[in-house]
Write an enzyme that holds these catalytic residues in place. Structure first.
Site, PDB file in Angstrom:
ATOM      1  N   HIS A  83     -17.753   5.836   4.928  1.00 14.23           N
ATOM      2  CA  HIS A  83     -16.587   6.692   4.714  1.00 14.23           C
ATOM      3  C   HIS A  83     -15.300   6.151   5.313  1.00 14.23           C
ATOM      4  O   HIS A  83     -14.282   6.067   4.651  1.00 14.23           O
ATOM      5  CB  HIS A  83     -16.888   8.075   5.302  1.00 14.23           C
ATOM      6  CG  HIS A  83     -15.802   9.073   5.116  1.00 14.23           C
ATOM      7  ND1 HIS A  83     -15.359   9.445   3.861  1.00 14.23           N
ATOM      8  CD2 HIS A  83     -15.059   9.779   5.993  1.00 14.23           C
ATOM      9  CE1 HIS A  83     -14.398  10.351   3.991  1.00 14.23           C
ATOM     10  NE2 HIS A  83     -14.174  10.561   5.274  1.00 14.23           N
TER      11      HIS A  83
ATOM     12  N   LEU B 227     -17.485  12.153  -1.744  1.00 17.06           N
ATOM     13  CA  LEU B 227     -17.412  13.059  -0.609  1.00 17.06           C
ATOM     14  C   LEU B 227     -17.512  14.538  -0.995  1.00 17.06           C
ATOM     15  O   LEU B 227     -16.859  15.000  -1.927  1.00 17.06           O
ATOM     16  CB  LEU B 227     -16.072  12.833   0.092  1.00 17.06           C
ATOM     17  CG  LEU B 227     -15.885  13.580   1.405  1.00 17.06           C
ATOM     18  CD1 LEU B 227     -16.873  13.089   2.436  1.00 17.06           C
ATOM     19  CD2 LEU B 227     -14.460  13.378   1.908  1.00 17.06           C
TER      20      LEU B 227
ATOM     21  N   ARG C  57     -14.251   8.416  14.398  1.00 18.24           N
ATOM     22  CA  ARG C  57     -13.102   9.276  14.116  1.00 18.24           C
ATOM     23  C   ARG C  57     -13.532  10.723  13.917  1.00 18.24           C
ATOM     24  O   ARG C  57     -14.571  10.979  13.310  1.00 18.24           O
ATOM     25  CB  ARG C  57     -12.386   8.792  12.856  1.00 18.24           C
ATOM     26  CG  ARG C  57     -11.254   9.691  12.431  1.00 18.24           C
ATOM     27  CD  ARG C  57     -10.489   9.138  11.255  1.00 18.24           C
ATOM     28  NE  ARG C  57     -11.203   9.147   9.998  1.00 18.24           N
ATOM     29  CZ  ARG C  57     -11.425  10.241   9.254  1.00 18.24           C
ATOM     30  NH1 ARG C  57     -11.021  11.429   9.659  1.00 18.24           N
ATOM     31  NH2 ARG C  57     -12.068  10.136   8.105  1.00 18.24           N
TER      32      ARG C  57
ATOM     33  N   ALA D 267       0.256   6.296   4.867  1.00 19.46           N
ATOM     34  CA  ALA D 267       0.899   5.462   5.893  1.00 19.46           C
ATOM     35  C   ALA D 267       2.037   4.642   5.290  1.00 19.46           C
ATOM     36  O   ALA D 267       3.155   4.623   5.814  1.00 19.46           O
ATOM     37  CB  ALA D 267      -0.134   4.552   6.558  1.00 19.46           C
TER      38      ALA D 267
ATOM     39  N   GLY E 222       0.840  -1.202   0.000  1.00 22.10           N
ATOM     40  CA  GLY E 222       0.000   0.000   0.000  1.00 22.10           C
ATOM     41  C   GLY E 222       0.866   1.240   0.000  1.00 22.10           C
ATOM     42  O   GLY E 222       1.845   1.328   0.738  1.00 22.10           O
ATOM     43  N   ALA E 223       0.510   2.205  -0.846  1.00 23.77           N
ATOM     44  CA  ALA E 223       1.364   3.381  -1.034  1.00 23.77           C
ATOM     45  C   ALA E 223       0.601   4.682  -0.820  1.00 23.77           C
ATOM     46  O   ALA E 223       0.883   5.692  -1.440  1.00 23.77           O
ATOM     47  CB  ALA E 223       1.993   3.355  -2.424  1.00 23.77           C
TER      48      ALA E 223
ATOM     49  N   ASP F 223      -8.594  -5.288   1.180  1.00 31.11           N
ATOM     50  CA  ASP F 223      -7.773  -6.466   0.864  1.00 31.11           C
ATOM     51  C   ASP F 223      -6.865  -6.856   2.028  1.00 31.11           C
ATOM     52  O   ASP F 223      -6.815  -8.020   2.423  1.00 31.11           O
ATOM     53  CB  ASP F 223      -6.899  -6.192  -0.368  1.00 31.11           C
ATOM     54  CG  ASP F 223      -7.719  -5.815  -1.583  1.00 31.11           C
ATOM     55  OD1 ASP F 223      -8.685  -6.523  -1.890  1.00 31.11           O
ATOM     56  OD2 ASP F 223      -7.385  -4.803  -2.227  1.00 31.11           O
TER      57      ASP F 223
ATOM     58  N   GLU G  77      -5.478   3.388   7.675  1.00 33.56           N
ATOM     59  CA  GLU G  77      -6.875   3.005   7.875  1.00 33.56           C
ATOM     60  C   GLU G  77      -7.068   1.494   8.035  1.00 33.56           C
ATOM     61  O   GLU G  77      -8.014   1.052   8.687  1.00 33.56           O
ATOM     62  CB  GLU G  77      -7.735   3.528   6.720  1.00 33.56           C
ATOM     63  CG  GLU G  77      -9.225   3.484   7.024  1.00 33.56           C
ATOM     64  CD  GLU G  77     -10.075   4.157   5.957  1.00 33.56           C
ATOM     65  OE1 GLU G  77      -9.515   4.935   5.149  1.00 33.56           O
ATOM     66  OE2 GLU G  77     -11.281   3.912   5.926  1.00 33.56           O
TER      67      GLU G  77
ATOM     68  N   SER H 126      -7.625  11.484  10.335  1.00 35.37           N
ATOM     69  CA  SER H 126      -7.191  10.294   9.575  1.00 35.37           C
ATOM     70  C   SER H 126      -5.895  10.559   8.834  1.00 35.37           C
ATOM     71  O   SER H 126      -4.994   9.719   8.832  1.00 35.37           O
ATOM     72  CB  SER H 126      -8.269   9.826   8.604  1.00 35.37           C
ATOM     73  OG  SER H 126      -8.510  10.786   7.618  1.00 35.37           O
ATOM     74  N   LEU H 127      -5.779  11.720   8.189  1.00 33.89           N
ATOM     75  CA  LEU H 127      -4.498  12.042   7.554  1.00 33.89           C
ATOM     76  C   LEU H 127      -3.403  12.062   8.613  1.00 33.89           C
ATOM     77  O   LEU H 127      -2.266  11.661   8.382  1.00 33.89           O
ATOM     78  CB  LEU H 127      -4.578  13.404   6.835  1.00 33.89           C
ATOM     79  CG  LEU H 127      -5.492  13.467   5.609  1.00 33.89           C
ATOM     80  CD1 LEU H 127      -5.559  14.887   5.050  1.00 33.89           C
ATOM     81  CD2 LEU H 127      -5.024  12.506   4.525  1.00 33.89           C
TER      82      LEU H 127
END
Lengths: 599, 261
Positions: free
Chosen positions: A366, A265, A408, A19, A15-16, A234, A397, A413-414
């Site tokens: 969301h 959004l 949250r 995080a 994942g890129a 996934d 996440e 989250s960022l």
């Protein structure tokens, strides 16, 4: 085009988004050999879709004294008292989490917040500014001060590009358009992953001393969602299949302002900048639900309020399933400066110009508060006693650290992805440099995943053959109807039986594309299998939790129940379905004991 | 439903090609029942789910921020996720979708962007900050942010790159996307290597290759203006030393409050 069938790195990140890229960049900077795989090009990651901001108690901005909660903001004069503090940010986050967030982790996040925003700024992130040149800040739901640092309504995009550029600078190797199929965990030690090179269709064993999952959320199991098509959970499903527990999966945030009918959004910044929510009678109905905070109450509360208005017949639109978002009073100039993307989205998808028209919106799935349980250093844990899964890390996440608890706050989250991605990067670098070794892989994981693909690509038994898109559609239907904003025992049981029936039907799925090259039909089938896997955990966890807390609302158990449920849900895979255990919440009983949550 | 209330069937004509099995490109027609609000991407999904699972395209976010789904529709490059399909139908209710031009085809609507990303890397897209990093933020005025002309909004979708006729003739050209990124860095008061950057892009593959045909502006789904950025870079390249000196001077005060407005 051919690749060796075994690839080795010290660290492999899956994942890129923010995080994963933070972790990779830091590990790379520390001199560790890192490979990052991503099912989409890194710059296509869903972190880039975040709009409103990243929270940090910089205290650069305050309300003009003696103006109301909607009043104008000004830069804090240089000689004035600090207007914000990490302690305040911490309290807001704990309250937002409905006391389910782990307070030790929250403390780290809100303290690191200040440093990480300055670090982004030093790396070239283009933030909006105050007149004297500081990072500008705006209001956001559930935060008691203007704390959201932003770049118009493109914040996630600019952060993602900034950190990706830095990772490239540090020589991180990206495997773009590679898809994780499996993680190899043997005797509680992670030894690598099995991945699919999407371009060639080749299944590859990737061995590493440390593996990190940063695969994002699981919002794609609902019909109306703000999540990208790639957000199929996934990593969460793969970890679960490998015996790793999943934590607090019942907590799924519905954002109050998705584009009506699409779910895309429209940033909370709309309300942060002063936007209103109106029902069919033109009332600012939030007055009845959160008089103190109005539209800037936390998302769980606002979404429930909207749904209540809709269910009681005060919805808008052709089928009365929407709510109006009113930005007209903000004026053209402010909308064009602060909310340009929002305006464009409303124009393209609803055909309305928010400068002089109301925009139809509805709650949209969301954010996934639950996920792979991990420590504040990203170390994945195997049980409620926090036994580590050696060499396996998670952040962002897909992870549950847990800083968001049951709900949250916007702009956290960022922050979470950045802070804990960075910490995981340092932790993995230390683990590798501390003498971690590549472990021999015992299992036949590659063959098992080859077989999984071969079955999907084979011809269906005569007259049989299910389509994955049909199964995915039915799953989303039942999750929306039965495991959405309002839940109860009967509906959740219905969802569970639907999911189990769909899991059986999935065995008959066959795909139409029989070519190995860039087979997105195959990806769709594999992703659907993952949706079915984690959805079962969501529903089983939601059934067990006989209380209402944060985003999990049971109409048959409408109160929060601290006596029985001030604890995290852990779900382990078993042949009979998820087996639940429970983990204590980290609470500082002297400073932040549970209180009634009112706004 | 069409405007007069009867069901509307549209023809989606798609260029197909799988190099493993096809000897040449071909166009294939799919009939799709139009629905209110249908985007071009929705139509592609409908075809993939109901008619041909092998139809291959990239997509992710659905709202023009991830940059995956740039394609060529009726001869114009665009992000198909944000386009209502009805606006692009001809009088026979047909629409033609091809992959981005000038790039090798991987499969159907998926192109190989290797040269695109190589040029992005070439301009060193990361900020090169000054040595003295302040404890808090670098001070940057709202006007200095505005001077970046929203270049940071570029989503690297490739619509401009593959609309550029210069790119069509030579992949040595840096291209509008990477030059826009170079512009972002050169103009940012926090960047301490504008001179080096200007020297690099002033070569024969850089800003002087642009023929100011403006295709990139037409193609950009984010309403950015790479041509104007390239023009600015050309002018700055000619007074590179003075620009460099002014930047060095500005950087002496990056930790001090600015006055603006």
């Amino acid at each position: 085009m051919s690749n060796p069938s075994v690839i080795t790195h010290d660290v492999i990140v899956v994942g890129a988004g923010l995080a994963g890229t933070w972790a990779a960049m830091i590990a790379g900077e520390q001199g560790v050999d890192v490979g990052v795989i991503s099912k989409v090009h890194p710059l296509r990651s869903h972190s880039g879709a975040a709009q409103g901001g990243i929270a940090a108690a910089l205290g650069n901005v305050r309300p003009v004294p003696n103006t109301g909660p909607d009043g104008p903001l000004e830069q804090v004069p240089p000689d004035a008292e600090p207007y914000d503090s990490w302690e305040l940010h911490m309290f807001d986050t704990i309250k937002g989490s409905d006391w389910l967030g782990d307070q030790d982790a929250i403390e780290i996040m809100v303290k690191d917040a200040i440093e990480i925003v300055y670090e982004y700024e030093h790396m070239g992130c283009v933030f909006s500014r105050t007149p004297d040149g500081r990072v500008a800040q705006r209001r956001f739901g559930g935060h008691s001060t203007p704390r959201a640092c932003y770049s118009a309504d493109w914040t996630g995009h600019v952060l993602l590009h900034t950190i990706h550029e830095q990772a490239l600078k540090h020589g991180v190797r990206f495997y773009s358009e590679w898809y994780a199929l499996d993680v190899i965990v043997e005797d509680n030690v992670c030894k690598g992953i099995v991945a699919l090179d999407i371009l060639t269709g080749q299944v590859v064993l990737m061995r590493a001393k440390a593996v990190m999952f940063a695969t994002g959320g699981y919002g794609r199991a609902w019909k109306i969602t703000s999540n990208a098509l790639a957000n199929t959970g996934d990593g969460v499903a793969i970890a679960y299949n490998a015996g790793v527990p999943l934590m607090d999966m019942e907590f799924v945030q519905f954002h109050p302002t998705g584009v009506y009918g699409h779910g895309i959004l429209l940033s909370e910044a709309c309300r942060g900048e002063g936007g209103y929510l109106l029902n069919s009678k033109g009332e600012r109905f939030m007055e009845r639900y959160a008089p103190g905070k109005m539209e800037l109450a936390p998302r769980d509360l606002v979404s429930r309020s909207e749904q209540t208005e809709i269910d009681e017949g005060r919805g808008v639109g052709p089928d009365k399933q929407g709510i109006w978002l009113d930005l007209r009073h903000l004026g053209r100039e402010k909308i064009l400066e602060r909310l340009p993307q929002v305006r464009e989205i409303a124009l393209n998808f609803s055909g309305v110009d928010v400068i002089d028209e109301l925009a139809p919106i509805q709650p949209t799935a969301h954010y996934s508060m639950g996920g792979i349980p991990a420590t504040v250093d990203g170390q994945v844990i195997a049980d409620a006693q926090s036994t580590p899964v050696v060499g396996l890390y998670a952040a962002g996440e897909c992870a549950c650290i847990s800083v968001h608890g049951a709900n949250r706050l916007g702009t956290n989250s960022l922050l979470d992805a950045s802070v804990f991605g960075r910490r995981a990067g340092y932790a993995m670098a230390a683990f590798v440099k501390g003498g971690a070794r590549l472990q021999p892989v015992e299992s036949d994981a590659v063959a098992r995943n080859e077989a999984r693909i071969t079955r999907l690509m084979s011809d269906a038994p005569a007259g049989k053959g299910e389509s994955w898109s049909q199964i995915a559609a039915e799953l989303k239907s039942t999750m929306t109807d039965n495991a959405g904003i309002f839940r109860d025992d009967a509906r959740l049981r219905q969802a569970l039986s639907d999911i189990r029936r769909l899991q059986e039907r999935f065995q008959g799925v066959r795909i139409m594309d029989h070519s190995r090259r860039f087979n997105t039909d195959l990806l769709g089938a594999l992703e659907t299998e993952h949706l079915l896997t984690f959805s079962e955990v969501v529903v089983v966890s939601a059934l067990a939790r006989t209380e209402s807390r944060g985003a999990h609302y049971r109409t048959d158990y409408a109160k929060r129940d601290d006596e029985h449920w001030l604890k995290h849900t852990m779900a382990h895979k078993s042949p009979d379905g998820p087996v639940l255990s429970f983990k204590d919440v980290n609470i500082n009983w002297e400073k932040y004991p549970p209180q009634e949550r009112k706004y | 439903m069409s405007d007069n209330g009867s069901p509307l069937t549209i023809t989606v004509r798609i260029q197909r090609f799988n190099p493993d099995v096809d000897r040449k490109l071909y166009l294939q027609d799919f009939k799709v029942a139009w629905q209110q609000g249908m985007t071009i991407l929705d139509a592609l999904h409908t075809i993939k789910a109901e008619q041909d699972g092998s139809l291959t395209f990239r997509r992710s976010c659905r709202h023009a921020i991830c940059g995956s789904c740039a394609m060529n529709v009726n001869g114009r490059n665009m992000l198909v996720c944000e386009q209502p399909i009805k606006a692009h139908l001809n009088r026979k209710n047909e629409i033609t979708i091809r992959p981005l031009p000038y790039l090798p085809i991987i499969k159907d609507l998926v192109v190989d962007r290797t040269t695109f990303w190589a040029q992005y890397m070439r301009v060193k897209p990361w900020l090169i900050p000054p040595e003295n990093i302040p404890e808090k933020e670098f001070r940057m005025s709202p006007e200095e942010v505005a001077a970046l002309q929203d270049a940071e909004h570029c989503i690297m979708c490739g619509a401009c790159y593959s609309a550029c006729t210069v790119v069509g003739t030579t992949k040595e050209y840096i291209g509008p996307h990477a030059l826009l990124k170079a512009f972002l860095r050169v103009m940012d008061v926090r960047d301490s290597a504008p001179g080096e950057r200007l020297a690099d892009i002033a070569g024969s593959d850089g800003v002087y290759r642009c023929h100011t045909i403006f295709n990139c502006i037409d193609a950009c789904p984010k309403h950015l203006n790479p041509t104007r950025a390239i023009e600015t870079l050309r002018k700055l390249a000619q007074k590179r030393l003075a620009f460099e000196a002014a930047r060095a001077e500005r950087q002496k005060h990056l930790d001090k409050p600015v006055t603006s407005g």
